[in-house]
Design an enzyme around this catalytic site. Sequence first.
Site, PDB file in Angstrom:
ATOM      1  N   GLY A  98     -14.651 -11.812  24.024  1.00  0.00           N
ATOM      2  CA  GLY A  98     -13.935 -12.691  23.108  1.00  0.00           C
ATOM      3  C   GLY A  98     -13.416 -11.936  21.905  1.00  0.00           C
ATOM      4  N   GLY A 100     -13.851 -10.568  18.957  1.00  0.00           N
ATOM      5  CA  GLY A 100     -15.000 -10.225  18.138  1.00  0.00           C
ATOM      6  C   GLY A 100     -14.649  -9.822  16.723  1.00  0.00           C
ATOM      7  N   ARG A 101     -13.404  -9.472  16.480  1.00  0.00           N
ATOM      8  CA  ARG A 101     -12.973  -9.116  15.126  1.00  0.00           C
ATOM      9  C   ARG A 101     -11.521  -9.490  14.879  1.00  0.00           C
ATOM     10  NH1 ARG A 101     -12.426  -2.553  15.787  1.00  0.00           N
ATOM     11  NH2 ARG A 101     -11.762  -2.610  17.950  1.00  0.00           N
ATOM     12  N   LYS A 117      -6.596  -8.525  12.774  1.00  0.00           N
ATOM     13  CA  LYS A 117      -7.611  -7.716  13.454  1.00  0.00           C
ATOM     14  C   LYS A 117      -8.426  -6.963  12.403  1.00  0.00           C
ATOM     15  CE  LYS A 117      -8.264  -4.136  16.980  1.00  0.00           C
ATOM     16  NZ  LYS A 117      -7.591  -3.263  17.958  1.00  0.00           N
ATOM     17  N   ASP A 129     -19.789  -6.021  13.323  1.00  0.00           N
ATOM     18  CA  ASP A 129     -19.489  -6.501  11.979  1.00  0.00           C
ATOM     19  C   ASP A 129     -18.129  -7.177  11.880  1.00  0.00           C
ATOM     20  OD1 ASP A 129     -17.682  -4.386  12.061  1.00  0.00           O
ATOM     21  OD2 ASP A 129     -18.873  -3.084  10.752  1.00  0.00           O
ATOM     22  N   ARG A 187      -5.092 -12.787  27.739  1.00  0.00           N
ATOM     23  CA  ARG A 187      -5.465 -11.606  28.525  1.00  0.00           C
ATOM     24  C   ARG A 187      -5.925 -12.030  29.924  1.00  0.00           C
ATOM     25  NH1 ARG A 187      -7.409  -8.073  24.258  1.00  0.00           N
ATOM     26  NH2 ARG A 187      -6.875  -9.042  22.273  1.00  0.00           N
ATOM     27  N   ASP A 260     -10.041  -7.103  29.931  1.00  0.00           N
ATOM     28  CA  ASP A 260      -9.862  -7.865  28.700  1.00  0.00           C
ATOM     29  C   ASP A 260      -8.836  -7.219  27.778  1.00  0.00           C
ATOM     30  OD1 ASP A 260     -12.260  -6.023  28.585  1.00  0.00           O
ATOM     31  OD2 ASP A 260     -11.994  -6.370  26.446  1.00  0.00           O
ATOM     32  N   ASN A 261      -8.330  -6.036  28.155  1.00  0.00           N
ATOM     33  CA  ASN A 261      -7.281  -5.361  27.392  1.00  0.00           C
ATOM     34  C   ASN A 261      -5.941  -5.400  28.118  1.00  0.00           C
ATOM     35  OD1 ASN A 261      -9.185  -4.667  25.480  1.00  0.00           O
ATOM     36  ND2 ASN A 261      -9.519  -2.623  26.277  1.00  0.00           N
ATOM     37  N   ASP A 270      -3.990  -3.844  22.437  1.00  0.00           N
ATOM     38  CA  ASP A 270      -5.271  -3.231  22.067  1.00  0.00           C
ATOM     39  C   ASP A 270      -5.204  -1.704  22.051  1.00  0.00           C
ATOM     40  OD1 ASP A 270      -6.394  -5.674  21.694  1.00  0.00           O
ATOM     41  OD2 ASP A 270      -7.444  -5.743  23.593  1.00  0.00           O
TER      42      ASP A 270
END
Length: 493
Positions: A98, A100-101, A117, A129, A187, A260-261, A270
């Site tokens: 998912g 994530g950032r 992003k 993080d 994606r 996923d990319n 990405d």
Amino acid sequence: MSLLAEDTEVADLGLRWKPGFATLGPAFLTELRPTPLPDPYWVGRSEAVARELGLPPDWHSSDATLSALTGSLPIAGTRPFATVYSGHQFGVWAGQLGDGRAIMIGETENGLEVQLKGAGRTPYSRGGDGRAVLRSSIREFLCSEAMHGLGIPTTRALCVTGSDARVYREEPESSAVVTRVAPSFIRFGHFEHFAANQREDELRALADYTIDRYYPACRTTDRFNGNAYAAFLEAVSERTAALLARWQAVGFCHGVMNTDNMSILGLTIDYGPFQFLDGFDPRHICNHSDTNGRYAFNQQPNVAYWNLFCLAQALLPLIGDQEVAVAALESYKTVFPNEFEGRMRAKLGLAEAAEGDRALIEGVLKLLAAGKVDYTIFWRRLSNYMADGNVEPVRDLFLDREGFDAWALAFSERHTPTGRAQAADLMLKSNPRFVLRNHLGQQAIEASQQKDHSAVATLLAVLQSPFEEHPDADALAGFPPDWASTIEISCSS
């Protein structure tokens, strides 16, 4: 319910927004706000993307805009969210992933999604993080615009903003946010997620949304007896094949071709440990983390097909017949080589196909590989040779002079004397003088880490029009320095 309190200060970018992907509902995303970063500053901006979005000429003059594009101030009319997806990473099923950032700001009225992003943790951060570091953000910003300049389908980048807030990778680094723009960030992994969890209703809703928005012709085609989902798979396969042909022709290594990319629209997406080839090595691995060479340069077309097969498996509940799903992938095997040969013919100045072209292409690639000849410089010098008749600068690139001379004779015989000017024009429009080499990006990064962002601006200007001469930027078109080979780029960003 709005995520904003009534008294919350907001930034108005002057854009109108619509729900877009968010209409699919909470099964597909989580609404949340970006996490603020302190004391943001501009690192790089693309006025070309600003115009695409419809931003006013003075869009970057506002402190509120700077804060908003760093995630520190909400944007009027938006309801940000992160999406869930899954995927195969390095050939292994990784389960739920998912954004994530990356946090989606929304979709503009003219159909472009805007995403931050590096904007902080989301429910899909998997312990990370949610931040992006300055070095990787500059690389993504520059390469997004460089690829667009090369005519290669890609996500775009409006800007990079930085902050002195520290994030920790191999060592402490400064953080940054990239504002990314694309017609869609959907994606392959979005489809894999719902298929793997046997959620056919959501899988169908996602496929219907994607087809209706981006592939409406699949609804009315006679292909596969009117099976819109099979036609959709075929269309994605063909877009992906065309994309890979462009990558291979320009010498671009992606580095992390996980499912996923992979963009459902056939966009380059990405940017992580990417690289444009210096010396031509078909087996080059640009990702320091790719210890087995899964994503080596010469493996990219096959990996793309493997990823499409994963997408076919995900869509199988909708297609309904495995043989039909496999048949929908077949055109990849013809579209990729045809597109690749077409790109390579253009690089050779050949407007029309003829017998022997494939041997001419394969012959020069073998020569380049044997001598590890600089890929970009070779093609540009060959273009200049066609324009001015001086072959020596090209010949000087090869230790195997005899081998080059034999190939050059066959190349010259393929062109008529009266057609050289037209061929030179085609070649100069097909062979860039400038690409984003690793050492150029590294130099811009190191300057920006000292708060000097002029190198980012200079590189951006050249990379947005890479086929032009830019005589004041000769240094950016030269051979890489010896230290360039020591640069290691990994998935860490």
